[in-house]
Design a protein around this motif. Structure first.
Motif, PDB file in Angstrom:
ATOM      1  N   ALA A  41       8.705  17.636  -9.462  1.00 51.17           N
ATOM      2  CA  ALA A  41       8.063  17.387  -8.172  1.00 51.17           C
ATOM      3  C   ALA A  41       7.599  15.940  -8.072  1.00 51.17           C
ATOM      4  O   ALA A  41       7.761  15.288  -7.028  1.00 51.17           O
ATOM      5  CB  ALA A  41       6.897  18.334  -7.965  1.00 51.17           C
ATOM      6  N   GLY A  42       7.025  15.418  -9.149  1.00 49.91           N
ATOM      7  CA  GLY A  42       6.588  14.023  -9.157  1.00 49.91           C
ATOM      8  C   GLY A  42       7.752  13.054  -9.037  1.00 49.91           C
ATOM      9  O   GLY A  42       7.675  12.056  -8.314  1.00 49.91           O
ATOM     10  N   LEU A  43       8.853  13.355  -9.733  1.00 50.51           N
ATOM     11  CA  LEU A  43      10.033  12.507  -9.617  1.00 50.51           C
ATOM     12  C   LEU A  43      10.625  12.568  -8.212  1.00 50.51           C
ATOM     13  O   LEU A  43      11.119  11.565  -7.693  1.00 50.51           O
ATOM     14  CB  LEU A  43      11.081  12.925 -10.654  1.00 50.51           C
ATOM     15  N   GLY A  44      10.561  13.737  -7.591  1.00 50.62           N
ATOM     16  CA  GLY A  44      11.030  13.876  -6.213  1.00 50.62           C
ATOM     17  C   GLY A  44      10.198  13.045  -5.251  1.00 50.62           C
ATOM     18  O   GLY A  44      10.739  12.415  -4.335  1.00 50.62           O
ATOM     19  N   ILE A  45       8.897  13.053  -5.468  1.00 50.92           N
ATOM     20  CA  ILE A  45       8.019  12.225  -4.624  1.00 50.92           C
ATOM     21  C   ILE A  45       8.357  10.758  -4.817  1.00 50.92           C
ATOM     22  O   ILE A  45       8.417   9.988  -3.845  1.00 50.92           O
ATOM     23  CB  ILE A  45       6.538  12.512  -4.926  1.00 50.92           C
ATOM     24  N   TRP A  46       8.590  10.341  -6.050  1.00 54.29           N
ATOM     25  CA  TRP A  46       8.963   8.953  -6.290  1.00 54.29           C
ATOM     26  C   TRP A  46      10.282   8.601  -5.626  1.00 54.29           C
ATOM     27  O   TRP A  46      10.409   7.551  -5.002  1.00 54.29           O
ATOM     28  CB  TRP A  46       9.066   8.675  -7.784  1.00 54.29           C
ATOM     29  N   LEU A  47      11.263   9.487  -5.731  1.00 61.13           N
ATOM     30  CA  LEU A  47      12.584   9.207  -5.170  1.00 61.13           C
ATOM     31  C   LEU A  47      12.525   9.125  -3.646  1.00 61.13           C
ATOM     32  O   LEU A  47      12.930   8.129  -3.047  1.00 61.13           O
ATOM     33  CB  LEU A  47      13.580  10.277  -5.603  1.00 61.13           C
ATOM     34  N   PHE A  48      12.024  10.189  -3.010  1.00 63.71           N
ATOM     35  CA  PHE A  48      11.994  10.202  -1.549  1.00 63.71           C
ATOM     36  C   PHE A  48      10.959   9.228  -0.990  1.00 63.71           C
ATOM     37  O   PHE A  48      11.159   8.663   0.092  1.00 63.71           O
ATOM     38  CB  PHE A  48      11.751  11.621  -1.035  1.00 63.71           C
ATOM     39  N   GLY A  49       9.885   9.000  -1.712  1.00 58.95           N
ATOM     40  CA  GLY A  49       8.900   8.005  -1.282  1.00 58.95           C
ATOM     41  C   GLY A  49       9.456   6.600  -1.323  1.00 58.95           C
ATOM     42  O   GLY A  49       9.206   5.787  -0.430  1.00 58.95           O
ATOM     43  N   ALA A  50      10.240   6.299  -2.359  1.00 63.75           N
ATOM     44  CA  ALA A  50      10.852   4.974  -2.458  1.00 63.75           C
ATOM     45  C   ALA A  50      11.850   4.756  -1.317  1.00 63.75           C
ATOM     46  O   ALA A  50      11.890   3.675  -0.711  1.00 63.75           O
ATOM     47  CB  ALA A  50      11.547   4.818  -3.809  1.00 63.75           C
TER      48      ALA A  50
ATOM     49  N   LEU B 115       0.825  -1.215   0.000  1.00 63.27           N
ATOM     50  CA  LEU B 115       0.000   0.000   0.000  1.00 63.27           C
ATOM     51  C   LEU B 115       0.857   1.262   0.000  1.00 63.27           C
ATOM     52  O   LEU B 115       0.527   2.237  -0.683  1.00 63.27           O
ATOM     53  CB  LEU B 115      -0.946   0.000   1.196  1.00 63.27           C
ATOM     54  N   LEU B 116       1.950   1.262   0.755  1.00 62.50           N
ATOM     55  CA  LEU B 116       2.843   2.412   0.753  1.00 62.50           C
ATOM     56  C   LEU B 116       3.449   2.631  -0.631  1.00 62.50           C
ATOM     57  O   LEU B 116       3.524   3.768  -1.117  1.00 62.50           O
ATOM     58  CB  LEU B 116       3.965   2.228   1.784  1.00 62.50           C
ATOM     59  N   ALA B 117       3.880   1.558  -1.270  1.00 62.81           N
ATOM     60  CA  ALA B 117       4.470   1.679  -2.606  1.00 62.81           C
ATOM     61  C   ALA B 117       3.439   2.191  -3.618  1.00 62.81           C
ATOM     62  O   ALA B 117       3.757   3.055  -4.447  1.00 62.81           O
ATOM     63  CB  ALA B 117       5.035   0.332  -3.052  1.00 62.81           C
ATOM     64  N   LEU B 118       2.221   1.675  -3.535  1.00 63.00           N
ATOM     65  CA  LEU B 118       1.168   2.164  -4.442  1.00 63.00           C
ATOM     66  C   LEU B 118       0.855   3.633  -4.173  1.00 63.00           C
ATOM     67  O   LEU B 118       0.628   4.404  -5.110  1.00 63.00           O
ATOM     68  CB  LEU B 118      -0.095   1.316  -4.291  1.00 63.00           C
ATOM     69  N   GLY B 119       0.850   4.029  -2.909  1.00 67.04           N
ATOM     70  CA  GLY B 119       0.595   5.423  -2.560  1.00 67.04           C
ATOM     71  C   GLY B 119       1.663   6.344  -3.125  1.00 67.04           C
ATOM     72  O   GLY B 119       1.359   7.426  -3.630  1.00 67.04           O
ATOM     73  N   VAL B 120       2.918   5.926  -3.044  1.00 64.82           N
ATOM     74  CA  VAL B 120       4.013   6.730  -3.599  1.00 64.82           C
ATOM     75  C   VAL B 120       3.882   6.819  -5.110  1.00 64.82           C
ATOM     76  O   VAL B 120       4.032   7.898  -5.698  1.00 64.82           O
ATOM     77  CB  VAL B 120       5.382   6.137  -3.185  1.00 64.82           C
TER      78      VAL B 120
ATOM     79  N   TYR C 179      11.717   6.186   1.597  1.00 65.22           N
ATOM     80  CA  TYR C 179      10.913   6.047   2.810  1.00 65.22           C
ATOM     81  C   TYR C 179      10.341   4.631   2.923  1.00 65.22           C
ATOM     82  O   TYR C 179      10.401   4.015   3.993  1.00 65.22           O
ATOM     83  CB  TYR C 179       9.784   7.075   2.800  1.00 65.22           C
ATOM     84  N   VAL C 180       9.803   4.117   1.841  1.00 66.42           N
ATOM     85  CA  VAL C 180       9.233   2.764   1.862  1.00 66.42           C
ATOM     86  C   VAL C 180      10.321   1.741   2.177  1.00 66.42           C
ATOM     87  O   VAL C 180      10.095   0.799   2.951  1.00 66.42           O
ATOM     88  CB  VAL C 180       8.524   2.445   0.522  1.00 66.42           C
ATOM     89  N   LEU C 181      11.503   1.926   1.612  1.00 67.47           N
ATOM     90  CA  LEU C 181      12.598   1.002   1.895  1.00 67.47           C
ATOM     91  C   LEU C 181      13.001   1.033   3.365  1.00 67.47           C
ATOM     92  O   LEU C 181      13.217  -0.018   3.981  1.00 67.47           O
ATOM     93  CB  LEU C 181      13.809   1.334   1.023  1.00 67.47           C
TER      94      LEU C 181
END
Length: 84
Positions: free
Chosen positions: A41-50, A19-24, A52-54
Motif C-alpha cells: 500500500a505504501g509503495l502504491g501511494i509512492w507510485l501513484f503519488g509520484a 510540498l506535494l512531493a513531501l506529502g507523498v 500525480y505530482v509529475l
C-alpha cells in the motif's frame, strides 16, 4: 506589476511541488508502518503519488512556459517591426 505576479506564481508553484512531493513521501511511509496499511500500500501511494505530482507540476510549469514563450515572441515581433 505583472512581472511581480508571474514571478510570485513561479515561486508558489515551486513550493507547492515540493510540498506535494513531501506529502507523498510521508504518506507512503506512514502507510507502510501502520497496522492497516502495509508495504504494498505504501509503495502504491509512492507510485501513484509520484505520477500525480509529475502531472500536476508539469501542467503548472507548462502554463508558465507558454506565458514566457508568448512574451518572447511578442518582444521579437516588436523588434522586427522597428526595423526599416
Amino acid at each position: 506589476m505583472r512581472d511581480f505576479f508571474i514571478k510570485s506564481f513561479e515561486m508558489i508553484v515551486s513550493a507547492l511541488i515540493v510540498l506535494l512531493a513531501l506529502g507523498v513521501l510521508v504518506g507512503g511511509l506512514i502507510t507502510m508502518f501502520s497496522a492497516q496499511g502495509g508495504l504494498l500500500a505504501g509503495l502504491g501511494i509512492w507510485l501513484f503519488g509520484a505520477v500525480y505530482v509529475l502531472f500536476v507540476g508539469g501542467a503548472m510549469y507548462l502554463a508558465l512556459g507558454i506565458y514566457q514563450n508568448t512574451r518572447r515572441t511578442a518582444e521579437a515581433v516588436e523588434a522586427m517591426a522597428k526595423r526599416p
